[in-house]
Design a protein around this motif. Structure first.
Motif, PDB file in Angstrom:
ATOM      1  N   ASP A 120       0.852  -1.190   0.000  1.00 38.59           N
ATOM      2  CA  ASP A 120       0.000   0.000   0.000  1.00 38.59           C
ATOM      3  C   ASP A 120       0.887   1.239   0.000  1.00 38.59           C
ATOM      4  O   ASP A 120       1.657   1.466   0.934  1.00 38.59           O
ATOM      5  CB  ASP A 120      -0.898   0.000   1.232  1.00 38.59           C
ATOM      6  CG  ASP A 120      -1.896   1.152   1.252  1.00 38.59           C
ATOM      7  OD1 ASP A 120      -1.893   1.960   0.291  1.00 38.59           O
ATOM      8  OD2 ASP A 120      -2.656   1.257   2.226  1.00 38.59           O
ATOM      9  N   THR A 166      -0.394   4.387  -0.423  1.00 35.64           N
ATOM     10  CA  THR A 166      -1.300   5.522  -0.294  1.00 35.64           C
ATOM     11  C   THR A 166      -0.592   6.734   0.305  1.00 35.64           C
ATOM     12  O   THR A 166       0.045   6.642   1.362  1.00 35.64           O
ATOM     13  CB  THR A 166      -2.507   5.157   0.589  1.00 35.64           C
ATOM     14  OG1 THR A 166      -3.190   4.044  -0.005  1.00 35.64           O
ATOM     15  CG2 THR A 166      -3.466   6.328   0.716  1.00 35.64           C
ATOM     16  N   ASN A 167      -0.696   7.858  -0.405  1.00 37.92           N
ATOM     17  CA  ASN A 167      -0.131   9.150  -0.007  1.00 37.92           C
ATOM     18  C   ASN A 167       1.394   9.219  -0.054  1.00 37.92           C
ATOM     19  O   ASN A 167       1.973  10.258   0.304  1.00 37.92           O
ATOM     20  CB  ASN A 167      -0.630   9.574   1.385  1.00 37.92           C
ATOM     21  CG  ASN A 167      -2.122   9.824   1.400  1.00 37.92           C
ATOM     22  OD1 ASN A 167      -2.684  10.300   0.415  1.00 37.92           O
ATOM     23  ND2 ASN A 167      -2.765   9.490   2.510  1.00 37.92           N
ATOM     24  N   ARG A 199      -1.460   3.272  -9.123  1.00 38.39           N
ATOM     25  CA  ARG A 199      -2.529   2.321  -8.792  1.00 38.39           C
ATOM     26  C   ARG A 199      -2.476   1.899  -7.337  1.00 38.39           C
ATOM     27  O   ARG A 199      -3.503   1.529  -6.754  1.00 38.39           O
ATOM     28  CB  ARG A 199      -2.441   1.087  -9.700  1.00 38.39           C
ATOM     29  CG  ARG A 199      -2.991   1.311 -11.101  1.00 38.39           C
ATOM     30  CD  ARG A 199      -3.209  -0.007 -11.838  1.00 38.39           C
ATOM     31  NE  ARG A 199      -1.953  -0.710 -12.094  1.00 38.39           N
ATOM     32  CZ  ARG A 199      -1.210  -0.563 -13.175  1.00 38.39           C
ATOM     33  NH1 ARG A 199      -1.575   0.284 -14.122  1.00 38.39           N
ATOM     34  NH2 ARG A 199      -0.096  -1.264 -13.330  1.00 38.39           N
ATOM     35  N   ARG A 200      -1.287   1.924  -6.741  1.00 36.89           N
ATOM     36  CA  ARG A 200      -1.158   1.560  -5.321  1.00 36.89           C
ATOM     37  C   ARG A 200      -1.306   2.764  -4.401  1.00 36.89           C
ATOM     38  O   ARG A 200      -1.078   2.661  -3.198  1.00 36.89           O
ATOM     39  CB  ARG A 200       0.192   0.882  -5.084  1.00 36.89           C
ATOM     40  CG  ARG A 200       0.371  -0.442  -5.819  1.00 36.89           C
ATOM     41  CD  ARG A 200      -0.699  -1.469  -5.452  1.00 36.89           C
ATOM     42  NE  ARG A 200      -0.525  -2.721  -6.152  1.00 36.89           N
ATOM     43  CZ  ARG A 200      -0.118  -3.848  -5.581  1.00 36.89           C
ATOM     44  NH1 ARG A 200       0.159  -3.856  -4.281  1.00 36.89           N
ATOM     45  NH2 ARG A 200       0.010  -4.951  -6.293  1.00 36.89           N
ATOM     46  N   GLY A 201      -1.686   3.918  -4.969  1.00 36.20           N
ATOM     47  CA  GLY A 201      -2.004   5.078  -4.138  1.00 36.20           C
ATOM     48  C   GLY A 201      -0.962   6.164  -4.074  1.00 36.20           C
ATOM     49  O   GLY A 201      -1.173   7.191  -3.424  1.00 36.20           O
ATOM     50  N   ARG A 242       1.328   9.358  -5.118  1.00 33.68           N
ATOM     51  CA  ARG A 242       1.261  10.572  -5.918  1.00 33.68           C
ATOM     52  C   ARG A 242       2.551  10.611  -6.732  1.00 33.68           C
ATOM     53  O   ARG A 242       3.629  10.501  -6.158  1.00 33.68           O
ATOM     54  CB  ARG A 242       1.150  11.798  -5.017  1.00 33.68           C
ATOM     55  CG  ARG A 242      -0.103  11.806  -4.145  1.00 33.68           C
ATOM     56  CD  ARG A 242       0.042  12.776  -2.998  1.00 33.68           C
ATOM     57  NE  ARG A 242      -1.212  12.945  -2.264  1.00 33.68           N
ATOM     58  CZ  ARG A 242      -1.313  13.527  -1.071  1.00 33.68           C
ATOM     59  NH1 ARG A 242      -0.215  14.017  -0.480  1.00 33.68           N
ATOM     60  NH2 ARG A 242      -2.482  13.641  -0.475  1.00 33.68           N
ATOM     61  N   GLY A 268      -6.045   8.795  -9.897  1.00 35.71           N
ATOM     62  CA  GLY A 268      -4.823   9.060  -9.143  1.00 35.71           C
ATOM     63  C   GLY A 268      -4.381  10.508  -9.222  1.00 35.71           C
ATOM     64  O   GLY A 268      -5.011  11.353  -9.869  1.00 35.71           O
TER      65      GLY A 268
END
Length: 305
Positions: A4, A6-7, A29-31, A33, A65
Motif C-alpha cells: 500500500d 497511499t499518499n 494504482r497503489r495510491g 502521488r 490518481g
C-alpha cells in the motif's frame, strides 16, 4: 501482505513511455502521488517535448490518481532541484525515487566517439546521482526513503557494442552498494532493478514475438516490491516477462600464494580454483574482502602474519 503506497510521493524519471510509464502507472494504482518526469527526447537523448509526460499524467488522473508532469533534464542539477521543490511544495515531501531515465548510443568501442561515451554516463550515472542527492536530505530528516536505480544485464554481464551503457549501468550498482550502507540507519533502502523489456530501445534488435512477451508492464511489480515498507536494501533484482531473479557479486574462497617471485605464476596456475564459486562469500561491505585476505594469509590482529 498488500503493498500500500497511499499518499506516498514518488518521482519516476524517464516516465513518458516504456518502462518508466509502467512504473508510474503501477505506483499510482497503489495510491502513490507521482511526478512523471520525462524530457521527451529521442532514444539517443536528442530533442524534447512535455507531451509524453502529459499523456501519462492524464492516464493516472483518469484512473483517479494524482500526478504532475515534469520536463527536467536529469543531467542538470538545478533542474532536478526545482523538480523536487515542486513535488515538495505540492505534496510535502518525496518518499520514493525511481531513477529510470536513460539513453543509448551503441557502437563498438573502436568506433565509439568519446562524446557518446560521456553523454551516456552523464544521463545514467550523473542523472541518478543528481536525483538521489536532491532527495537524500529530506529522506534522512524523515527517516524514510526508497530509491531504485536502473542497472542492466549489459552492465552486470557485458553486451557487445555497449561499452558506454554497460559502464554506466555497473556504476549504479556501486552507487547502490554505498548508499544502502549510508542510508541504513535512516530507513533509506536503496536497490537496483535490472529490467528486460520490449521498449523502443530494443526495437529492431529481436523478433517481434519476443518483444511482445517482454511487456514492460511485467517488470513493474519488481519496482513495487523494491519501494514497499518492508523492501530489501542493497539488492539487484532482475525482471522480465513476468520472471524475477537476483544478481549478486560474490567473493570466492580463494587461496594464499604469498609474495615470492613465483606468486604471479601460482595465481595463473590456480585460476580455476580462484574462480570457483563453491562456498563463496557474500560480502556485506567492501571491508570483508581485506579481512578475508588477511585471514587466508594467517594474519592474527595484534600478532601479524
Amino acid at each position: 501482505m498488500t503493498i500500500d503506497l497511499t499518499n506516498k510521493v514518488a518521482i519516476v524519471t524517464g516516465a513518458g513511455g516504456g518502462l518508466g510509464r509502467q512504473h508510474a502507472l503501477a505506483l499510482a494504482r497503489r495510491g502513490a502521488r507521482v511526478v512523471v518526469n520525462d524530457l521527451g527526447g529521442n532514444v539517443d537523448g536528442t530533442g524534447g517535448s512535455l507531451a509524453a509526460a502529459d499523456r501519462v499524467v492524464q492516464e493516472i488522473r483518469e484512473a483517479g490518481g494524482e500526478a504532475m508532469a515534469n520536463r527536467a533534464s536529469v543531467t542538470d542539477f538545478g533542474q532536478v532541484e526545482a523538480m523536487v521543490a515542486d513535488a515538495t511544495e505540492a505534496w510535502g515531501r518525496v518518499d520514493i525515487l525511481v531513477a529510470n531515465a536513460g539513453i543509448l548510443r551503441d557502437k563498438t568501442f573502436a568506433k565509439m566517439e568519446i562524446e557518446d561515451f560521456r553523454a551516456v554516463l552523464d544521463v545514467h550515472v550523473m542523472g541518478s546521482v543528481h536525483c538521489a542527492k536532491v532527495v537524500w536530505t529530506g529522506m534522512r530528516e524523515r527517516a524514510f526513503g526508497r530509491i531504485v536505480f536502473t542497472t542492466s544485464s549489459s552492465g552486470l554481464f557485458g553486451n557487445f557494442g555497449q561499452a558506454n551503457y554497460a559502464a554506466a549501468k555497473m556504476a549504479l550498482v556501486g552507487l547502490m552498494n554505498t548508499l544502502a550502507l549510508e542510508g541504513a540507519k535512516y530507513d533509506i533502502r536503496v536497490n537496483c532493478l535490472a529490467p528486460t523489456a520490449g521498449t523502443r530501445m530494443l526495437e529492431g534488435l529481436m523478433p517481434q514475438d519476443q518483444l511482445e512477451a517482454l511487456d514492460p508492464a511485467l517488470v513493474s511489480p519488481a519496482v513495487l516490491a523494491l519501494v514497499a515498507d518492508d523492501a530489501p536494501t542493497k539488492t539487484v533484482l532482475c525482471a522480465g516477462a513476468g520472471s524475477f531473479e537476483a544478481s549478486r557479486i560474490v567473493l570466492t574462497k580463494g587461496g594464499h600464494f604469498g609474495a615470492g617471485e613465483d606468486a604471479a605464476e601460482k595465481v595463473l596456475a590456480h585460476m580455476d580454483r580462484l574462480t570457483d564459486t563453491a562456498g563463496h562469500l557474500l560480502p556485506e561491505e567492501g571491508a570483508v574482502q581485506y579481512r578475508h585476505e588477511l585471514a587466508l594469509a594467517g594474519f592474527v590482529p595484534g600478532k601479524g602474519a
